[in-house]
Design an enzyme around this catalytic site. Structure first.
Site, mmCIF file in Angstrom:
data_model
loop_
_atom_site.group_PDB
_atom_site.id
_atom_site.type_symbol
_atom_site.label_atom_id
_atom_site.label_comp_id
_atom_site.label_asym_id
_atom_site.label_seq_id
_atom_site.Cartn_x
_atom_site.Cartn_y
_atom_site.Cartn_z
ATOM 1 N N ASN A 45 -28.315 -6.727 -50.974
ATOM 2 C CA ASN A 45 -29.558 -6.765 -51.753
ATOM 3 C C ASN A 45 -30.099 -8.195 -51.808
ATOM 4 O OD1 ASN A 45 -27.256 -7.120 -53.412
ATOM 5 N ND2 ASN A 45 -28.312 -6.436 -55.242
ATOM 6 N N GLU A 47 -33.029 -10.239 -53.845
ATOM 7 C CA GLU A 47 -33.929 -10.131 -54.995
ATOM 8 C C GLU A 47 -35.065 -11.152 -54.918
ATOM 9 O OE1 GLU A 47 -31.340 -10.190 -58.427
ATOM 10 O OE2 GLU A 47 -30.711 -8.123 -58.015
ATOM 11 N N CYS A 56 -32.995 -3.345 -51.862
ATOM 12 C CA CYS A 56 -31.596 -2.917 -51.985
ATOM 13 C C CYS A 56 -30.844 -3.075 -50.661
ATOM 14 C CB CYS A 56 -31.524 -1.449 -52.392
ATOM 15 S SG CYS A 56 -32.158 -1.107 -54.028
ATOM 16 N N GLU A 58 -28.922 -0.997 -49.117
ATOM 17 C CA GLU A 58 -29.004 0.177 -48.240
ATOM 18 C C GLU A 58 -30.228 0.099 -47.336
ATOM 19 O OE1 GLU A 58 -28.463 0.089 -51.472
ATOM 20 O OE2 GLU A 58 -27.421 1.862 -52.228
ATOM 21 N N CYS A 89 -30.037 4.007 -55.480
ATOM 22 C CA CYS A 89 -31.228 4.265 -56.286
ATOM 23 C C CYS A 89 -32.100 5.344 -55.634
ATOM 24 C CB CYS A 89 -32.032 2.976 -56.480
ATOM 25 S SG CYS A 89 -33.083 2.542 -55.082
ATOM 26 N N CYS A 92 -33.930 4.347 -52.329
ATOM 27 C CA CYS A 92 -33.032 4.319 -51.162
ATOM 28 C C CYS A 92 -32.673 5.737 -50.722
ATOM 29 C CB CYS A 92 -31.769 3.519 -51.474
ATOM 30 S SG CYS A 92 -32.071 1.744 -51.492
HETATM 31 N N1 THU Z 1 -29.105 -2.211 -55.803
HETATM 32 C C1 THU Z 1 -28.742 -2.020 -54.503
HETATM 33 O O1 THU Z 1 -28.880 -2.919 -53.665
HETATM 34 N N2 THU Z 1 -28.227 -0.823 -54.147
HETATM 35 C C2 THU Z 1 -27.915 0.169 -55.034
HETATM 36 O O2 THU Z 1 -27.380 1.186 -54.616
HETATM 37 C C3 THU Z 1 -28.224 -0.001 -56.457
HETATM 38 C C4 THU Z 1 -29.026 -1.197 -56.821
HETATM 39 C C5 THU Z 1 -29.582 -3.544 -56.195
HETATM 40 C C6 THU Z 1 -31.025 -3.679 -56.571
HETATM 41 C C7 THU Z 1 -30.977 -4.931 -57.424
HETATM 42 O O3 THU Z 1 -30.963 -6.072 -56.571
HETATM 43 C C8 THU Z 1 -29.631 -4.861 -58.108
HETATM 44 O O4 THU Z 1 -28.850 -3.977 -57.323
HETATM 45 C C9 THU Z 1 -29.694 -4.368 -59.553
HETATM 46 O O5 THU Z 1 -30.446 -3.208 -59.637
#
Ligand code: THU
Length: 140
Positions: A45, A47, A56, A58, A89, A92
């Site tokens: 991920n 941000e 994310c 995925e 999420c 994704c």
């Molecule tokens: N996030 C992911 O990368 N994958 C997931 O399956 C759940 C959430 C990330 C998004 C954000 O950067 C952080 O986790 C918190 O939500």
């Protein structure tokens, strides 16, 4: 890499997780896509201070495979420091259903939790291009 060697795929996702850029949530996620040709694409991920611009792990892995011209995805493995297997999420799940509807999904945590599932099970009755094509057909 053997597509059934889920432990090796989780290890690869774990390595990708080390690259997570998570100054806001401090919640690092790692992912890896394995194609039927045997190519691996890592994701983490990434941000952004404008939170919705964050991506994310995925989707980074899936889009990276597509960017390399690889659409034939065998496995997506995901790992995070969750109590049980990490739960992708909704966005994704939607992207996964479109880009790799037939793949195996391996969800894990940093300990011994592992869940094997599918895009269809993660997003039952998901919205797909079939709905659009059927609508276009009816409207001539
Ligand atoms: N996030 C992911 O990368 N994958 C997931 O399956 C759940 C959430 C990330 C998004 C954000 O950067 C952080 O986790 C918190 O939500």
């Amino acid at each position: 890499m053997d597509p059934h060697d889920y432990q090796a795929l989780i290890t690869a996702a774990h390595k990708a997780r080390a690259n997570a850029y998570v100054p806001y949530s401090n919640f690092a996620v790692g992912a890896v896509v394995l194609t039927h040709m045997g190519r691996m694409f890592p994701g983490c991920n990434v941000e952004n201070a404008a939170y919705p611009a964050s991506v994310c792990a995925e989707r980074v892995a899936l889009l990276s495979a597509y960017a390399a011209g690889e659409h034939d995805i065998a496995v997506l493995a995901v790992v995070a420091d969750t109590a049980g297997p990490v739960s992708p999420c909704g966005v994704c799940r939607q992207v996964l259903l479109e880009l790799a509807p037939l793949c195996v999904v391996v969800l894990a945590n940093l300990r011994d939790a592992m869940q094997i599932t599918t895009p269809g099970a993660l997003l039952p009755s998901g919205f797909t291009g079939d709905v659009l094509r059927e609508t276009w057909q009816r409207s001539g």
